[in-house]
Design a protein around this motif. Structure first.
Motif, mmCIF file in Angstrom:
data_model
loop_
_atom_site.group_PDB
_atom_site.id
_atom_site.type_symbol
_atom_site.label_atom_id
_atom_site.label_comp_id
_atom_site.label_asym_id
_atom_site.label_seq_id
_atom_site.Cartn_x
_atom_site.Cartn_y
_atom_site.Cartn_z
ATOM 1 N N ASP A 30 36.425 4.787 -121.911
ATOM 2 C CA ASP A 30 37.119 4.493 -122.023
ATOM 3 C C ASP A 30 38.216 5.366 -121.800
ATOM 4 O OD1 ASP A 30 36.506 2.762 -124.092
ATOM 5 O OD2 ASP A 30 36.447 3.793 -126.493
ATOM 6 N N ALA A 31 38.278 6.454 -121.755
ATOM 7 C CA ALA A 31 38.854 7.585 -121.150
ATOM 8 C C ALA A 31 38.453 6.910 -120.035
ATOM 9 C CB ALA A 31 38.408 8.865 -120.644
ATOM 10 N N THR B 210 40.963 4.406 -119.294
ATOM 11 C CA THR B 210 42.608 4.300 -118.661
ATOM 12 C C THR B 210 42.860 4.932 -117.896
ATOM 13 O OG1 THR B 210 42.074 4.283 -121.394
ATOM 14 C CG2 THR B 210 44.083 5.882 -120.362
ATOM 15 N N ALA C 93 43.309 1.554 -115.773
ATOM 16 C CA ALA C 93 44.625 0.941 -116.060
ATOM 17 C C ALA C 93 45.697 1.350 -115.873
ATOM 18 C CB ALA C 93 44.440 0.812 -117.121
ATOM 19 N N THR C 94 46.110 3.505 -115.413
ATOM 20 C CA THR C 94 47.411 3.670 -114.930
ATOM 21 C C THR C 94 47.362 3.897 -113.925
ATOM 22 O OG1 THR C 94 46.819 5.547 -116.925
ATOM 23 C CG2 THR C 94 48.177 6.281 -115.463
ATOM 24 N N ALA D 112 41.344 -3.401 -120.006
ATOM 25 C CA ALA D 112 42.366 -3.046 -120.432
ATOM 26 C C ALA D 112 43.313 -3.518 -118.924
ATOM 27 C CB ALA D 112 41.797 -1.849 -119.678
#
Length: 109
Positions: free
Chosen positions: A41-42, A45, A48-49, A85
């Motif tokens: 998940d990290a 993220t 996606a960022t 994401a």
């Protein structure tokens, strides 16, 4: 107590913990499974960022690379998390070592 002390002991060197990654990723222990899921998940993220900074529409292709992705379950979980994401992005995993691309660029190929 010894593990607790090691976790909070400073400074941490990435290699001190990275060498244990395969043990965590290959473990059926619920705590290890949770750690692997949070790591996937990290990574999603982070992707996606970065993608939102480069392409707010989220249509850039995402190429994942790194040693942890050699673990099939982690690779699948990470790809799935990135796809969730960034639903419009094409997600793939780098087939060659990153250094191979650097060598090709250096040679002008």
């Amino acid at each position: 107590p010894a593990l607790h002390r090691l976790v909070y002991q400073q400074p941490h060197q990435p290699s001190d913990w990275a060498r244990h990654a395969a043990l965590v990723l290959n473990s059926a222990d619920p705590a290890a499974t949770s750690i692997a899921a949070r790591a996937a998940d990290a990574a999603a993220t982070l992707a996606a960022t970065a993608a939102s900074e480069l392409d707010p529409a989220g249509r850039l292709p995402v190429v994942l690379a790194g040693g942890l992705l050699s673990n099939p379950a982690f690779r699948d979980a990470t790809c799935q998390a990135v796809a969730q994401a960034l639903p419009h992005a094409q997600v793939s995993v780098l087939a060659d070592d990153p250094v191979a691309g650097a060598i090709r660029l250096a040679r002008g190929q």
